[in-house]
Design a protein around this motif. Structure first.
Motif, PDB file in Angstrom:
ATOM      1  N   SER A 196     -15.955 -15.128  -1.011  1.00  0.00           N
ATOM      2  CA  SER A 196     -15.663 -16.141   0.011  1.00  0.00           C
ATOM      3  C   SER A 196     -15.866 -17.543  -0.531  1.00  0.00           C
ATOM      4  CB  SER A 196     -16.579 -15.941   1.226  1.00  0.00           C
ATOM      5  OG  SER A 196     -17.940 -16.169   0.875  1.00  0.00           O
ATOM      6  N   ALA A 197     -16.385 -17.631  -1.785  1.00  0.00           N
ATOM      7  CA  ALA A 197     -16.713 -18.945  -2.328  1.00  0.00           C
ATOM      8  C   ALA A 197     -15.970 -19.259  -3.618  1.00  0.00           C
ATOM      9  CB  ALA A 197     -18.222 -19.036  -2.569  1.00  0.00           C
ATOM     10  N   GLY A 198     -15.109 -18.363  -4.066  1.00  0.00           N
ATOM     11  CA  GLY A 198     -14.422 -18.562  -5.330  1.00  0.00           C
ATOM     12  C   GLY A 198     -15.094 -17.757  -6.403  1.00  0.00           C
ATOM     13  N   SER A 199     -14.424 -16.711  -6.881  1.00  0.00           N
ATOM     14  CA  SER A 199     -15.060 -15.786  -7.808  1.00  0.00           C
ATOM     15  C   SER A 199     -14.722 -16.062  -9.266  1.00  0.00           C
ATOM     16  CB  SER A 199     -14.642 -14.352  -7.476  1.00  0.00           C
ATOM     17  OG  SER A 199     -13.247 -14.199  -7.624  1.00  0.00           O
ATOM     18  N   GLY A 200     -13.661 -16.786  -9.504  1.00  0.00           N
ATOM     19  CA  GLY A 200     -13.237 -16.993 -10.879  1.00  0.00           C
ATOM     20  C   GLY A 200     -12.985 -18.452 -11.151  1.00  0.00           C
ATOM     21  N   THR A 201     -11.794 -18.781 -11.575  1.00  0.00           N
ATOM     22  CA  THR A 201     -11.465 -20.169 -11.891  1.00  0.00           C
ATOM     23  C   THR A 201     -11.119 -20.939 -10.624  1.00  0.00           C
ATOM     24  OG1 THR A 201      -9.178 -19.493 -12.324  1.00  0.00           O
ATOM     25  CG2 THR A 201     -10.665 -19.570 -14.196  1.00  0.00           C
ATOM     26  N   GLY A 202     -11.761 -20.595  -9.524  1.00  0.00           N
ATOM     27  CA  GLY A 202     -11.504 -21.274  -8.252  1.00  0.00           C
ATOM     28  C   GLY A 202     -10.926 -20.350  -7.216  1.00  0.00           C
ATOM     29  N   GLY A 203     -10.664 -19.083  -7.579  1.00  0.00           N
ATOM     30  CA  GLY A 203     -10.007 -18.171  -6.660  1.00  0.00           C
ATOM     31  C   GLY A 203     -10.964 -17.307  -5.881  1.00  0.00           C
ATOM     32  N   TYR A 204     -10.392 -16.532  -4.973  1.00  0.00           N
ATOM     33  CA  TYR A 204     -11.164 -15.645  -4.117  1.00  0.00           C
ATOM     34  C   TYR A 204     -10.967 -14.179  -4.494  1.00  0.00           C
ATOM     35  CZ  TYR A 204     -11.551 -19.861  -1.332  1.00  0.00           C
ATOM     36  OH  TYR A 204     -11.807 -21.141  -0.916  1.00  0.00           O
ATOM     37  N   ILE A 205      -9.934 -13.889  -5.296  1.00  0.00           N
ATOM     38  CA  ILE A 205      -9.639 -12.533  -5.718  1.00  0.00           C
ATOM     39  C   ILE A 205      -9.448 -12.546  -7.232  1.00  0.00           C
ATOM     40  CG2 ILE A 205      -8.062 -10.580  -5.535  1.00  0.00           C
ATOM     41  CD1 ILE A 205      -7.165 -11.716  -2.816  1.00  0.00           C
ATOM     42  N   ALA A 206     -10.334 -11.867  -7.952  1.00  0.00           N
ATOM     43  CA  ALA A 206     -10.218 -11.777  -9.403  1.00  0.00           C
ATOM     44  C   ALA A 206      -9.935 -10.329  -9.781  1.00  0.00           C
ATOM     45  CB  ALA A 206     -11.494 -12.255 -10.087  1.00  0.00           C
ATOM     46  N   LEU A 207      -8.927 -10.110 -10.623  1.00  0.00           N
ATOM     47  CA  LEU A 207      -8.581  -8.782 -11.110  1.00  0.00           C
ATOM     48  C   LEU A 207      -8.892  -8.698 -12.600  1.00  0.00           C
ATOM     49  CD1 LEU A 207      -5.098  -8.137  -9.415  1.00  0.00           C
ATOM     50  CD2 LEU A 207      -7.403  -7.778  -8.494  1.00  0.00           C
ATOM     51  N   GLY A 208      -9.424  -7.537 -13.027  1.00  0.00           N
ATOM     52  CA  GLY A 208      -9.637  -7.307 -14.446  1.00  0.00           C
ATOM     53  C   GLY A 208     -11.048  -7.555 -14.933  1.00  0.00           C
ATOM     54  N   VAL A 209     -11.998  -7.866 -14.031  1.00  0.00           N
ATOM     55  CA  VAL A 209     -13.391  -8.060 -14.432  1.00  0.00           C
ATOM     56  C   VAL A 209     -14.025  -6.694 -14.700  1.00  0.00           C
ATOM     57  CG1 VAL A 209     -15.653  -8.938 -13.711  1.00  0.00           C
ATOM     58  CG2 VAL A 209     -13.567 -10.172 -13.060  1.00  0.00           C
ATOM     59  N   THR A 210     -14.713  -6.548 -15.816  1.00  0.00           N
ATOM     60  CA  THR A 210     -15.390  -5.286 -16.129  1.00  0.00           C
ATOM     61  C   THR A 210     -16.790  -5.277 -15.518  1.00  0.00           C
ATOM     62  OG1 THR A 210     -16.380  -6.065 -18.186  1.00  0.00           O
ATOM     63  CG2 THR A 210     -14.142  -5.157 -18.315  1.00  0.00           C
ATOM     64  N   THR A 211     -17.384  -4.079 -15.438  1.00  0.00           N
ATOM     65  CA  THR A 211     -18.758  -3.983 -14.943  1.00  0.00           C
ATOM     66  C   THR A 211     -19.715  -4.756 -15.849  1.00  0.00           C
ATOM     67  OG1 THR A 211     -18.453  -1.880 -13.788  1.00  0.00           O
ATOM     68  CG2 THR A 211     -20.671  -2.370 -14.568  1.00  0.00           C
ATOM     69  N   ALA A 212     -19.474  -4.699 -17.153  1.00  0.00           N
ATOM     70  CA  ALA A 212     -20.336  -5.446 -18.079  1.00  0.00           C
ATOM     71  C   ALA A 212     -20.277  -6.936 -17.795  1.00  0.00           C
ATOM     72  CB  ALA A 212     -19.918  -5.155 -19.522  1.00  0.00           C
TER      73      ALA A 212
END
Length: 401
Positions: A196-212
């Protein structure tokens, strides 16, 4: 010989249609724009409470025109029907195999569709008629603006079985598009991170992040292991939709995706069970703002909700004494329910509290909570479909390294 390592594309942020949280006069939701086989763009709600893309069937036709037939590469698989609970609303339509959908789509200066990534091949539900179980004889043309994109896990997903009982039987099940995403032909790691606050480069939905990556800085998240299972298969249905599969065809291969059961949780209600935690499962449902709950371990539990404090937690699997991976509390209003739905005392609750709480019938022998989307105001939410990991991280805007 060892398996060849997969080269994954870099993490992408899928742009949302609008600022999704705490806008005056609007409910919290995550909506994105997709490019459809028709060539038309369409807005869909990202829904972790279901699995599969559900859009009007016209968006699978050439130019969105039913008289022109299916768009190139789209294959009709057979009729299907969705029933939503507890509303009883229904959608009648067909399952289709779709080569790809564009995610985070828009039109460039040349009026061409561009996107941050593609997803496919996918089994998609094309809706033709809408109704309700209370009036089964009434079927209306589907709203052309409707659109859901289910990205949940452990959820019932429609399927269609071709050549039932034959040696070449194949089962097609609605696909989670976030787990089949790619960029310029390179697959994205099958995961998603919602914020709800921006998970990546400013976005709310990031795809491709690994558990590590999720458990390291800057996210600093924690995860728990999920349990794998065999996907449930729904019986084929018959309806009035014109989507009979072609006769004599060789059925294409069904897209394969892992199936993980809903994650573990505990529910503590101050007015029952001596205020001790009850074992439960948890669904973060980004498709609704209210919560739903069942507590089969305690008789008449809903009669004691007035004025109660409820705490939801995801226990740390590494040790029973460790701090929970996720926990939050909210207070119930002392007022009685209205049409079976209880109000929340907002003055005694944080913003992560649901808009309301509805007791529902259990479908298991332990408690269950559908938190609704507002939990994202306290935690980022992570799902790794390859390793079977569910994760939470305290909400904060972060930038990917």
């Amino acid at each position: 010989m060892p398996d060849t390592p997969i080269t994954y594309a870099s993490v992408v942020d899928v742009p949302v249609v609008r600022q999704p949280f705490n806008l005056q006069g609007q409910t919290n939701s995550l909506n994105i724009t997709i490019g459809t086989p028709s060539g038309l763009l369409h807005e869909v709600q990202v829904d972790t409470g279901s699995t599969g893309v559900v859009i009007p069937a016209t968006l699978l036709m050439v130019d969105g025109d039913t008289s022109k037939g299916l768009a190139a590469g789209v294959v009709s698989l057979g009729p299907a029907q969705i029933t939503y609970h507890p509303s009883g609303n229904t959608l009648a339509g067909c399952l289709y195999l779709v080569p790809s959908l564009a995610l985070g789509a828009s039109l460039n200066d040349s009026n061409q569709v561009v996107s941050v990534c593609e997803a496919g091949p996918l089994v998609v539900f094309g809706a033709q008629y809408a109704g309700n179980t209370g009036t089964p004889g009434v079927q209306n043309p589907v709203d052309p603006g409707m659109g859901m994109m289910g990205v949940g896990f452990g959820r019932p997903a429609l399927s269609y079985t071709a050549n039932v009982g034959q040696s070449d039987q194949v089962v097609y099940t609605l696909s989670n598009p976030f787990l089949s995403a790619s960029v310029d032909g390179l697959p994205l790691y099958p995961s998603y991170l919602l914020s709800s606050a921006g998970s990546g480069t400013g976005g709310y939905i990031a795809l491709g992040v690994t558990t590590a990556e999720f458990t390291a800085a800057p996210f600093n998240g924690q995860t728990v292991a999920l349990t794998s299972a065999k996907p449930p298969v729904t019986p084929n249905v018959t309806n009035g939709c014109n989507c009979a599969p072609p006769s004599g065809i060789s059925w294409p291969a069904a897209p394969a995706q892992p199936y993980w059961l809903t994650g573990p949780a505990t529910i503590t209600i101050s007015t029952i069970n001596d205020a001790q935690p009850l074992s439960a499962t948890l669904l973060l449902d980004s498709g609704v703002t209210g919560a739903m709950m069942s507590v089969p371990q305690v008789k008449n539990w809903a009669a004691n909700l007035g004025g109660a404090e409820i705490t939801i937690a995801v226990p740390n699997g590494s040790s029973p004494d460790a701090e929970p991976v996720m926990t939050y509390s909210f207070a119930m209003s002392s007022a009685g329910p209205v049409k079976g739905i209880f109000a929340i005392d907002a003055a005694l609750s944080t913003a992560a509290a649901p808009a309301s709480l509805e007791p529902v019938l259990p479908n298991a022998d332990i408690a269950f909570v559908n938190t609704g989307i507002n939990l994202l105001l306290a935690y980022n939410y992570f799902f790794d479909a390859q390793l079977g990991q569910l994760g939470f991280a305290t909400t904060a805007a972060v930038t990917l390294p």
